[in-house]
Write a protein that holds these residues in place. Structure first.
Motif, short mmCIF file in Angstrom:
data_model
loop_
_atom_site.label_atom_id
_atom_site.label_comp_id
_atom_site.label_asym_id
_atom_site.label_seq_id
_atom_site.Cartn_x
_atom_site.Cartn_y
_atom_site.Cartn_z
N ARG A 217 0.84 -1.21 0.00
CA ARG A 217 0.00 0.00 0.00
C ARG A 217 0.87 1.25 0.00
O ARG A 217 0.58 2.23 -0.69
CB ARG A 217 -0.93 -0.03 1.22
CG ARG A 217 -1.77 1.20 1.39
CD ARG A 217 -2.80 1.33 0.27
NE ARG A 217 -3.59 2.51 0.46
CZ ARG A 217 -3.34 3.70 -0.10
NH1 ARG A 217 -2.31 3.85 -0.90
NH2 ARG A 217 -4.12 4.72 0.13
N LEU A 218 1.95 1.24 0.79
CA LEU A 218 2.85 2.40 0.83
C LEU A 218 3.58 2.59 -0.49
O LEU A 218 3.89 3.70 -0.89
CB LEU A 218 3.84 2.26 1.98
CG LEU A 218 3.26 2.41 3.38
CD1 LEU A 218 4.30 2.06 4.43
CD2 LEU A 218 2.71 3.80 3.60
N GLU A 219 3.87 1.50 -1.19
CA GLU A 219 4.54 1.59 -2.49
C GLU A 219 3.62 2.15 -3.56
O GLU A 219 4.09 2.61 -4.60
CB GLU A 219 5.07 0.22 -2.92
CG GLU A 219 6.28 -0.22 -2.14
CD GLU A 219 6.76 -1.60 -2.52
OE1 GLU A 219 6.02 -2.33 -3.22
OE2 GLU A 219 7.87 -1.96 -2.12
N SER A 220 2.32 2.11 -3.33
CA SER A 220 1.37 2.57 -4.34
C SER A 220 0.69 3.88 -3.94
O SER A 220 -0.44 4.14 -4.36
CB SER A 220 0.32 1.49 -4.60
OG SER A 220 -0.46 1.30 -3.43
N LEU A 221 1.36 4.70 -3.16
CA LEU A 221 0.80 6.00 -2.79
C LEU A 221 0.55 6.83 -4.03
O LEU A 221 1.34 6.81 -4.97
CB LEU A 221 1.75 6.74 -1.85
CG LEU A 221 1.95 6.13 -0.47
CD1 LEU A 221 3.07 6.85 0.26
CD2 LEU A 221 0.66 6.19 0.33
N ALA A 222 -0.54 7.59 -4.02
CA ALA A 222 -0.90 8.38 -5.20
C ALA A 222 -0.62 9.86 -5.03
O ALA A 222 -0.44 10.57 -6.02
CB ALA A 222 -2.38 8.17 -5.52
N PRO B 209 10.14 3.04 5.44
CA PRO B 209 10.73 4.16 4.70
C PRO B 209 11.15 3.78 3.28
O PRO B 209 11.01 4.57 2.35
CB PRO B 209 11.94 4.57 5.54
CG PRO B 209 11.65 4.08 6.90
CD PRO B 209 10.83 2.84 6.72
N ALA B 210 11.65 2.56 3.11
CA ALA B 210 12.07 2.11 1.77
C ALA B 210 10.87 2.08 0.82
O ALA B 210 10.97 2.49 -0.34
CB ALA B 210 12.73 0.75 1.85
N ALA B 211 9.72 1.62 1.31
CA ALA B 211 8.51 1.57 0.47
C ALA B 211 8.04 2.97 0.11
O ALA B 211 7.64 3.22 -1.03
CB ALA B 211 7.41 0.81 1.21
N MET C 145 7.80 7.47 -3.91
CA MET C 145 8.18 8.82 -4.33
C MET C 145 9.01 8.80 -5.60
O MET C 145 8.95 9.74 -6.39
CB MET C 145 8.94 9.54 -3.21
CG MET C 145 8.08 9.96 -2.08
SD MET C 145 9.06 10.91 -0.90
CE MET C 145 7.85 11.23 0.35
N GLU C 146 9.79 7.76 -5.80
CA GLU C 146 10.57 7.66 -7.03
C GLU C 146 9.66 7.36 -8.21
O GLU C 146 9.89 7.84 -9.32
CB GLU C 146 11.66 6.59 -6.87
CG GLU C 146 12.77 7.04 -5.95
CD GLU C 146 13.72 5.93 -5.56
OE1 GLU C 146 13.54 4.77 -5.99
OE2 GLU C 146 14.66 6.22 -4.79
N THR C 147 8.62 6.58 -7.99
CA THR C 147 7.66 6.26 -9.03
C THR C 147 6.78 7.47 -9.35
O THR C 147 6.48 7.73 -10.50
CB THR C 147 6.77 5.08 -8.60
OG1 THR C 147 7.61 3.98 -8.27
CG2 THR C 147 5.82 4.68 -9.70
N ARG C 148 6.37 8.17 -8.30
CA ARG C 148 5.50 9.34 -8.44
C ARG C 148 6.19 10.54 -7.81
O ARG C 148 5.94 10.88 -6.66
CB ARG C 148 4.16 9.10 -7.77
CG ARG C 148 3.34 8.01 -8.42
CD ARG C 148 2.01 7.91 -7.70
NE ARG C 148 0.93 7.55 -8.57
CZ ARG C 148 0.27 8.37 -9.37
NH1 ARG C 148 0.59 9.61 -9.46
NH2 ARG C 148 -0.73 7.94 -10.10
#
Length: 134
Positions: A48-53, A107-109, A114-117
């Motif tokens: 879920r944290l990796e998919s933050l919008a 934090p890594a997720a 943030m790198e993705t978006r």
């Protein structure tokens, strides 16, 4: 020792972690919310944290993590120059029962998100007036 009425995280191998899970279970006044974060739930949280919008999404997740698990998450830009997502301080407060690996995975997720978006990082910087003149 009274078992909580919900499934709890299994213990880490001896010597692998200093989370203090056993001491937490022995304390009758302890906040056991963090023990609800089983390994499966941790995987769901990380996904879920990796998919933050958006930044608002990140702030909602911070609030929900605190309310449901007692995890205190702080995400702030560094006082120095921020060139990459590494310049954003993401800290998970230490607390009994929170595994060391989980404290590193959260934090890594968020950084991967943030790198993705990158607009999340820009909004975070803009909220602190670091990008207001550009």
């Amino acid at each position: 020792m009274n078992a909580p009425p919900f499934p709890i995280r299994t213990g880490c191998p001896p010597g692998a972690c200093i989370c203090g899970r056993d001491a937490l279970l022995e304390d009758p006044r302890a906040d056991l919310r963090i023990l609800r974060l089983t390994r499966e739930e941790e995987k769901r949280l990380i996904a879920r944290l990796e998919s933050l919008a958006s930044l608002e999404d990140l702030r909602r997740m911070e609030q929900r993590m605190f309310e449901q698990l007692g995890i205190v998450l702080t995400v702030t830009p560094s006082a120095n120059e921020v060139r990459t997502t590494r310049g954003i301080a993401i800290q998970v407060a230490e607390q009994p029962g929170l595994c060391r690996k989980t404290r590193q995975a959260i934090p890594a997720a968020i950084r991967r998100s943030m790198e993705t978006r990158p607009e999340i990082a820009y909004a975070l910087l803009n909220a602190r007036d670091l990008l207001s003149g550009t």
